[in-house]
Design a protein around this motif. Structure first.
Motif, mmCIF file in Angstrom:
data_model
loop_
_atom_site.group_PDB
_atom_site.id
_atom_site.type_symbol
_atom_site.label_atom_id
_atom_site.label_comp_id
_atom_site.label_asym_id
_atom_site.label_seq_id
_atom_site.Cartn_x
_atom_site.Cartn_y
_atom_site.Cartn_z
ATOM 1 N N GLY A 128 0.802 -1.211 0.000
ATOM 2 C CA GLY A 128 0.000 0.000 0.000
ATOM 3 C C GLY A 128 0.836 1.263 0.000
ATOM 4 O O GLY A 128 0.380 2.325 -0.413
ATOM 5 N N SER A 160 -4.540 4.509 -5.737
ATOM 6 C CA SER A 160 -5.892 4.392 -5.179
ATOM 7 C C SER A 160 -6.615 3.132 -5.652
ATOM 8 O O SER A 160 -7.494 2.622 -4.951
ATOM 9 C CB SER A 160 -6.721 5.625 -5.552
ATOM 10 O OG SER A 160 -6.861 5.745 -6.954
ATOM 11 N N ALA A 165 -6.028 0.454 -3.100
ATOM 12 C CA ALA A 165 -6.746 0.706 -1.855
ATOM 13 C C ALA A 165 -8.245 0.468 -2.012
ATOM 14 O O ALA A 165 -8.895 -0.105 -1.125
ATOM 15 C CB ALA A 165 -6.479 2.131 -1.384
ATOM 16 N N GLY A 171 -4.882 -5.631 -5.186
ATOM 17 C CA GLY A 171 -5.610 -5.116 -4.028
ATOM 18 C C GLY A 171 -6.731 -6.035 -3.600
ATOM 19 O O GLY A 171 -6.952 -6.254 -2.398
ATOM 20 N N THR A 192 -11.723 9.621 -1.758
ATOM 21 C CA THR A 192 -10.393 9.682 -2.377
ATOM 22 C C THR A 192 -10.285 10.861 -3.329
ATOM 23 O O THR A 192 -9.261 11.561 -3.370
ATOM 24 C CB THR A 192 -10.096 8.370 -3.130
ATOM 25 O OG1 THR A 192 -10.178 7.266 -2.223
ATOM 26 C CG2 THR A 192 -8.709 8.396 -3.750
ATOM 27 N N GLN A 221 -10.598 0.983 6.962
ATOM 28 C CA GLN A 221 -10.406 1.625 5.664
ATOM 29 C C GLN A 221 -11.315 2.838 5.493
ATOM 30 O O GLN A 221 -10.923 3.851 4.919
ATOM 31 C CB GLN A 221 -10.659 0.614 4.541
ATOM 32 C CG GLN A 221 -9.650 -0.508 4.468
ATOM 33 C CD GLN A 221 -8.236 -0.011 4.243
ATOM 34 O OE1 GLN A 221 -7.981 0.810 3.375
ATOM 35 N NE2 GLN A 221 -7.309 -0.482 5.056
ATOM 36 N N ASN A 229 -9.804 5.619 7.506
ATOM 37 C CA ASN A 229 -8.633 6.113 6.785
ATOM 38 C C ASN A 229 -9.031 7.118 5.710
ATOM 39 O O ASN A 229 -8.478 8.222 5.622
ATOM 40 C CB ASN A 229 -7.904 4.912 6.174
ATOM 41 C CG ASN A 229 -6.664 5.319 5.410
ATOM 42 O OD1 ASN A 229 -6.105 6.389 5.621
ATOM 43 N ND2 ASN A 229 -6.224 4.462 4.515
#
Length: 442
Positions: A8, A34, A37, A91, A202, A392, A395
């Protein structure tokens, strides 16, 4: 866990080399980071349920194989678009591994050992977070066998083979007791909800607020409501839902979920604020920035390892002490920047930076076993995918809110304000920890 975490962050330092070699556009550069993620977060809930149905060992081994193959694909990509697709697959495979972790740990060790096991887990997480960017830069600079940036992905080939061999030999959890069907409608709804939410957050982080994102966020909220209604309907029909909402009836898990969400948002915002302040405001080089934050990572590892002793002695108050001390230290840091007009003495701040990391390790590592301590094993199976999903979301929320509030505040005054806000939230978390019940076993 080391592999999934390191991938990551390892890309960030190698991104300039990837961009130059593949002529990647700005959009492709963002998607390389991204895309991993997003795929990781959107896979967790469904992967946890599949592991519950067909066996954690089987799902873990399959995910390790998929992750290793996807890593080799990333390392052999010849174009930016191919690399983006490979990163998405990588991912998703990482999510398949991560979704089994809590269930494997809690099933493999008695409850009396959970604090110690999670302490080792937390220390490894801190180490991986510290090593990722450093290892990425070192591999690109070393240019092993002329591979350049390709080596940051190909290094997962030997790691993946070792992981697969060890898991095949030592990971024995038995067969699942029964096989209910997978909630396909719930899996689709959860994936759409998480993708819309995390994509919007994001985008806010990277480009600031835009009107179109409000529609995406509204759609995510609408899908979330439909998902919750559908999950309750599955329970009333006697079926097994994708997410067991009864987990939140346990006070430790409910309060812990709030703390986990806020902490991940707070911590990622803190790392972002440190990077912006040191490099863009104070003019530190990336190397000097990493050097200054190394005591923080070391402190976090130490805090993780000593946290079981602190919890046995002080119980939940150990968490209160950790996050409150962190908030006080960040507030002192904000005051220091203000009083010195941004003149930072590295020898003077090494000690407080180490203590801040120690406080973080002391708070977060025991939080997970405490919030899980009142659950039955079957409930822990369901929590194995839900807990990392919550992390997540936290985050993404932390970075989006910080970026939205301080998007153009790359000034000393803006940095002081950012750190002051982080300190206030941390102190509020210290008060919230008092609502946690003591762990079932000390």
């Amino acid at each position: 866990m080391f592999m999934q975490m390191i991938d990551g962050t390892i890309v960030t330092t190698a991104l300039p080399s990837i961009t130059a070699d593949l002529a990647a556009s700005r959009q492709a550069q963002l998607l390389v980071v991204s895309g991993y993620a997003l795929a990781f977060a959107c896979t967790l809930l469904t992967a946890a349920r599949i592991g519950e149905l067909f066996g954690r060992r089987t799902m873990f081994l399959a995910s390790v194989v998929a992750f290793t193959v996807a890593s080799v694909w990333c390392g052999m990509s010849g174009s930016a678009s191919e690399l983006v697709v490979a990163r998405v697959v990588q991912g998703a495979a990482a999510g398949g591994m991560a979704a089994q972790t809590i269930a494997i740990v809690t099933a493999s060790f008695p409850r009396s050992r959970h604090q110690q096991v999670f302490a080792i887990y937390g220390a490894m997480a801190g180490f991986a977070g510290m090593v990722g960017p450093i290892l990425g830069g070192a591999l690109v600079m070393a240019d092993l066998f002329g591979l350049g940036w390709h080596s940051i992905f190909l290094i997962n080939l030997p790691l993946g083979l070792i992981t697969f061999g060890l898991a095949l030999r030592y990971l024995h959890l038995g067969r699942p007791p029964r096989r209910e069907g997978l909630d396909l409608v719930g899996a689709a709804l959860s994936t759409v909800t998480l993708f819309a939410l995390l994509y919007a957050l994001t985008d806010i982080q990277q480009n600031g607020w835009r009107t179109a994102l409000l529609a995406v966020l509204a759609g995510a909220v609408g899908c979330a409501v439909v998902f919750l209604v559908q999950q309750r309907r599955e329970v009333r029909r006697g079926r097994v839902p994708l997410v067991r909402l009864d987990l939140f009836a346990d006070r430790r898990f409910a309060v812990g979920s709030v703390l986990v969400t806020v902490f991940f948002g707070l911590f990622t915002a803190f790392v972002f604020a440190v990077s912006i302040t040191l490099q863009e405001v104070l003019g530190f080089s990336p190397w000097r920035t990493g050097l200054l934050m190394t005591p923080f990572a070391v402190g976090a590892c130490v805090g993780a390892l000593v946290s079981p002793i602190a919890v046995r002695r002080w119980g939940v108050r150990a968490l209160t002490l950790g996050v409150t001390a962190y908030g006080v230290l960040v507030a002192i840091g904000a005051g220091y920047l203000h009083l010195t007009d941004g003149v930072v003495s590295v020898p003077l701040v090494v000690g407080p930076v180490f203590l801040a990391g120690l406080s973080v390790g002391l708070f977060f590592v025991p939080l997970q076993p405490i919030m899980l301590s009142g659950l039955e094993q079957r409930q822990m199976d369901a929590a194995s995918g839900l807990l990392p999903t919550i992390e997540q979301i936290g985050n993404a929320l932390g970075l989006a809110l910080l970026s939205a509030l301080f998007f153009r505040a790359h000034t000393l005054a803006g940095s002081v304000t950012m750190f002051a806000a982080i300190a206030v939230v941390a102190l509020g978390m210290g008060a919230l920890t008092l609502a946690l019940r003591e762990p079932a076993q000390r």
